[in-house]
Design a protein around this motif. Structure first.
Motif, PDB file in Angstrom:
ATOM      1  N   MET A   1       0.853  -1.180   0.000  1.00 26.97           N
ATOM      2  CA  MET A   1       0.000   0.000   0.000  1.00 26.97           C
ATOM      3  C   MET A   1       0.896   1.240   0.000  1.00 26.97           C
ATOM      4  SD  MET A   1      -2.790   1.239   2.892  1.00 26.97           S
ATOM      5  CE  MET A   1      -3.955  -0.061   2.531  1.00 26.97           C
ATOM      6  N   LYS A   2       0.680   2.114  -0.961  1.00 28.43           N
ATOM      7  CA  LYS A   2       1.437   3.363  -1.064  1.00 28.43           C
ATOM      8  C   LYS A   2       0.529   4.502  -0.603  1.00 28.43           C
ATOM      9  CE  LYS A   2       3.443   6.499  -4.443  1.00 28.43           C
ATOM     10  NZ  LYS A   2       3.596   6.776  -5.865  1.00 28.43           N
ATOM     11  N   VAL A   3       0.966   5.237   0.425  1.00 28.63           N
ATOM     12  CA  VAL A   3       0.151   6.312   0.984  1.00 28.63           C
ATOM     13  C   VAL A   3       0.923   7.627   0.940  1.00 28.63           C
ATOM     14  CG1 VAL A   3      -1.094   7.126   3.016  1.00 28.63           C
ATOM     15  CG2 VAL A   3      -1.015   4.688   2.511  1.00 28.63           C
ATOM     16  N   ILE A   4       0.252   8.662   0.460  1.00 22.72           N
ATOM     17  CA  ILE A   4       0.792  10.023   0.467  1.00 22.72           C
ATOM     18  C   ILE A   4      -0.178  10.899   1.248  1.00 22.72           C
ATOM     19  CG2 ILE A   4       1.372  12.056  -0.916  1.00 22.72           C
ATOM     20  CD1 ILE A   4       2.061  10.094  -3.212  1.00 22.72           C
ATOM     21  N   ILE A   5       0.373  11.643   2.216  1.00 25.91           N
ATOM     22  CA  ILE A   5      -0.437  12.566   3.014  1.00 25.91           C
ATOM     23  C   ILE A   5       0.047  13.985   2.762  1.00 25.91           C
ATOM     24  CG2 ILE A   5      -1.107  13.304   5.324  1.00 25.91           C
ATOM     25  CD1 ILE A   5      -0.640  10.511   6.308  1.00 25.91           C
ATOM     26  N   TYR A  28       4.241   5.808   4.977  1.00 27.99           N
ATOM     27  CA  TYR A  28       3.608   6.859   4.179  1.00 27.99           C
ATOM     28  C   TYR A  28       4.632   7.924   3.826  1.00 27.99           C
ATOM     29  CZ  TYR A  28       3.560   9.256   8.669  1.00 27.99           C
ATOM     30  OH  TYR A  28       3.925   9.826   9.860  1.00 27.99           O
ATOM     31  N   GLU A  29       4.303   8.676   2.794  1.00 27.12           N
ATOM     32  CA  GLU A  29       5.095   9.835   2.409  1.00 27.12           C
ATOM     33  C   GLU A  29       4.307  11.067   2.816  1.00 27.12           C
ATOM     34  OE1 GLU A  29       6.436  12.323  -1.561  1.00 27.12           O
ATOM     35  OE2 GLU A  29       5.939  10.198  -1.778  1.00 27.12           O
ATOM     36  N   GLU A  30       4.937  11.925   3.611  1.00 21.27           N
ATOM     37  CA  GLU A  30       4.279  13.159   4.020  1.00 21.27           C
ATOM     38  C   GLU A  30       4.747  14.298   3.129  1.00 21.27           C
ATOM     39  OE1 GLU A  30       3.484  15.986   7.901  1.00 21.27           O
ATOM     40  OE2 GLU A  30       4.923  14.349   8.069  1.00 21.27           O
ATOM     41  N   ARG A  31       3.800  15.067   2.632  1.00 23.38           N
ATOM     42  CA  ARG A  31       4.101  16.245   1.815  1.00 23.38           C
ATOM     43  C   ARG A  31       3.559  17.471   2.544  1.00 23.38           C
ATOM     44  NH1 ARG A  31       3.059  14.088  -4.385  1.00 23.38           N
ATOM     45  NH2 ARG A  31       4.591  12.405  -4.270  1.00 23.38           N
ATOM     46  N   ASN A  32       4.391  18.027   3.415  1.00 19.99           N
ATOM     47  CA  ASN A  32       4.012  19.165   4.240  1.00 19.99           C
ATOM     48  C   ASN A  32       4.163  20.443   3.425  1.00 19.99           C
ATOM     49  OD1 ASN A  32       4.044  21.361   6.119  1.00 19.99           O
ATOM     50  ND2 ASN A  32       4.464  19.900   7.750  1.00 19.99           N
ATOM     51  N   VAL A  58      -4.148   6.903  -1.567  1.00 23.18           N
ATOM     52  CA  VAL A  58      -3.790   5.507  -1.321  1.00 23.18           C
ATOM     53  C   VAL A  58      -3.659   4.835  -2.675  1.00 23.18           C
ATOM     54  CG1 VAL A  58      -4.510   3.323  -0.301  1.00 23.18           C
ATOM     55  CG2 VAL A  58      -4.952   5.459   0.929  1.00 23.18           C
ATOM     56  N   ASP A  59      -2.485   4.277  -2.922  1.00 21.58           N
ATOM     57  CA  ASP A  59      -2.204   3.633  -4.214  1.00 21.58           C
ATOM     58  C   ASP A  59      -2.583   4.545  -5.376  1.00 21.58           C
ATOM     59  OD1 ASP A  59      -1.159   1.369  -2.968  1.00 21.58           O
ATOM     60  OD2 ASP A  59      -3.121   0.413  -2.847  1.00 21.58           O
ATOM     61  N   ASP A  60      -2.143   5.802  -5.302  1.00 19.95           N
ATOM     62  CA  ASP A  60      -2.333   6.817  -6.349  1.00 19.95           C
ATOM     63  C   ASP A  60      -3.783   7.245  -6.551  1.00 19.95           C
ATOM     64  OD1 ASP A  60       0.436   7.001  -6.919  1.00 19.95           O
ATOM     65  OD2 ASP A  60       0.298   5.212  -8.179  1.00 19.95           O
ATOM     66  N   GLU A  61      -4.680   6.866  -5.650  1.00 19.64           N
ATOM     67  CA  GLU A  61      -6.078   7.284  -5.739  1.00 19.64           C
ATOM     68  C   GLU A  61      -6.397   8.227  -4.583  1.00 19.64           C
ATOM     69  OE1 GLU A  61     -10.552   5.406  -5.259  1.00 19.64           O
ATOM     70  OE2 GLU A  61      -8.948   4.099  -5.955  1.00 19.64           O
ATOM     71  N   GLU A  71     -12.064   4.998   7.611  1.00 18.14           N
ATOM     72  CA  GLU A  71     -13.031   4.039   7.072  1.00 18.14           C
ATOM     73  C   GLU A  71     -12.351   2.930   6.288  1.00 18.14           C
ATOM     74  OE1 GLU A  71     -15.824   6.318   4.782  1.00 18.14           O
ATOM     75  OE2 GLU A  71     -16.664   7.299   6.562  1.00 18.14           O
ATOM     76  N   ILE A  72     -11.336   3.281   5.524  1.00 14.91           N
ATOM     77  CA  ILE A  72     -10.635   2.282   4.717  1.00 14.91           C
ATOM     78  C   ILE A  72      -9.859   1.308   5.587  1.00 14.91           C
ATOM     79  CG2 ILE A  72      -8.636   2.008   3.153  1.00 14.91           C
ATOM     80  CD1 ILE A  72      -9.620   4.461   1.666  1.00 14.91           C
TER      81      ILE A  72
END
Length: 74
Positions: A1-5, A28-32, A58-61, A71-72
């Motif tokens: 799972m690829k996560v970007i926040i 996860y990757e954080e983009r502050n 999540v996964d580019d979505e 929820e996920i």
């Protein structure tokens, strides 16, 4: 799972999102947008109608924010 926040400093929901992912052992990757690397303009390129943070992918979505992440994962 690829996560970007996409996040900013002093954002309670950003912190809750990161803590939730950490508790599940998910990296996860954080983009502050308040740092030197990422900007609000880059956030708006990724999510043109963003009005709040965090914005999470999540996964580019794009899934939304903390509520949708919770929820996920539960």
């Amino acid at each position: 799972m690829k996560v970007i926040i996409w996040s900013k400093n002093a954002c309670p929901y950003c912190e809750q999102s990161k803590m939730l992912l950490q508790s599940k052992g998910i990296e996860y990757e954080e983009r502050n947008i308040m740092g030197d690397t990422w900007t609000k303009e880059q956030l708006l390129e990724a999510v043109p109608d963003a009005r709040s943070l965090p914005q999470i992918f999540v996964d580019d979505e794009h899934i939304g924010g903390f509520k949708e992440l919770k929820e996920i994962l539960q």
